[in-house]
Write an enzyme that holds these catalytic residues in place. Structure first.
Site, short mmCIF file in Angstrom:
data_model
loop_
_atom_site.label_atom_id
_atom_site.label_comp_id
_atom_site.label_asym_id
_atom_site.label_seq_id
_atom_site.Cartn_x
_atom_site.Cartn_y
_atom_site.Cartn_z
N THR A 150 11.51 -0.29 2.39
CA THR A 150 12.17 0.60 1.45
C THR A 150 11.12 1.47 0.77
O THR A 150 10.01 1.03 0.46
CB THR A 150 13.00 -0.17 0.40
OG1 THR A 150 13.62 0.76 -0.49
CG2 THR A 150 12.17 -1.16 -0.39
N GLU A 151 11.50 2.74 0.58
CA GLU A 151 10.57 3.78 0.15
C GLU A 151 9.87 3.46 -1.17
O GLU A 151 8.74 3.90 -1.40
CB GLU A 151 11.36 5.09 0.03
CG GLU A 151 10.58 6.30 -0.36
CD GLU A 151 11.49 7.49 -0.53
OE1 GLU A 151 11.25 8.27 -1.46
OE2 GLU A 151 12.43 7.65 0.28
N ASN A 152 10.53 2.70 -2.04
CA ASN A 152 9.93 2.41 -3.34
C ASN A 152 8.91 1.27 -3.29
O ASN A 152 8.39 0.87 -4.33
CB ASN A 152 11.01 2.13 -4.39
CG ASN A 152 12.01 1.08 -3.96
OD1 ASN A 152 12.45 1.06 -2.83
ND2 ASN A 152 12.39 0.20 -4.87
N SER A 211 3.46 2.92 0.53
CA SER A 211 4.75 3.01 1.19
C SER A 211 4.86 4.31 1.98
O SER A 211 5.33 4.32 3.13
CB SER A 211 5.88 2.93 0.15
OG SER A 211 7.14 2.97 0.78
#
Length: 229
Positions: free
Chosen positions: A65-67, A107
């Site tokens: 996940t991007e975060n 990320s």
């Protein structure tokens, strides 16, 4: 609908695998089934997040996940909800054994460095050559910038799009060329919609299967030349 079964084959050779259009959860189940075992995958916000609910342990999929997380599990419910454990869409999620957390810059290094096998994104439009438009429509309340979708679209080895095929006024979102600002150029390889699954390659747009419509009926809904089978 919980199971997919071939009900008919059009004259062009494309199977119609459902008598009705595909619902959101059934489409998510289909996407999950198509992801190769051992893949590293990012699920975009919106409809693609549903895919996490249908991945199996046997597939051994690692969700990014991007975060800043690897090893994301399905959406959290009830006592599983931790307000500090969310995905990029701010939806509470679970973690799987071995999950890890890292800086936002790390990320994006994963995304930009070609380390993701698949990303699954929503879209406003996809062109016949695989261009993606999924961040801006000109609406006054639209998000102000493209964000990480640009990095995902260009960095992942395969880009799958999940969307309804038609707009509210009945126009196809799979178009000869995008009229909205682009997120990525020539990046989409598959489009999963409520009416069909499309494979995009240098040869053109091939219809893998249809839902609730025949290949011939699908052709009437779109301005894009379609290849059967």
């Amino acid at each position: 609908m919980s199971e997919l079964s071939t009900s008919s084959v059009s004259s062009g050779g494309t199977p119609q695998t459902s008598d009705a259009p595909m619902g959101r959860d059934d489409l998510a189940r289909l996407v999950a089934r198509d992801i190769a075992p051992g893949s590293f995958v990012n699920l975009g916000i919106g409809q693609p997040t549903l895919v996490s609910n249908y991945l199996t342990d046997e597939q051994d999929i690692t969700l990014h996940t991007e975060n800043g997380m690897l090893g994301m599990g399905p959406a959290a419910v009830g006592d599983e909800v931790d307000p500090d454990l969310i995905n990029a869409g701010k939806i509470p999620v679970t973690e799987l054994p071995g999950a890890s957390y890292f800086h936002h810059a790390d990320s994006f290094a994963i995304m930009r460095g070609g380390h993701l096998d698949v990303c699954v994104l929503g879209a406003f439009q996809v062109s016949a050559t695989g261009d993606l438009a999924n961040w801006h429509t000109g609406a006054p309340d639209a998000i102000p910038a493209v964000g990480g979708a640009m990095d995902l679209a260009t960095g992942a080895k395969d880009v799958y799009v999940m969307m309804t095929l038609l707009t509210k006024d009945g126009k196809s979102k799979l178009v000869p060329s995008c009229s909205y600002p682009l997120t990525g150029v020539g990046c989409v390889t598959r489009v999963y919609t409520d009416k069909a699954v499309f494979l995009i390659s240098d040869d053109g747009v091939r219809v893998r299967e249809t839902f609730g419509v025949t290949f011939e009926e699908l052709e009437q809904l779109m301005d894009v030349p379609l290849l059967a089978g």
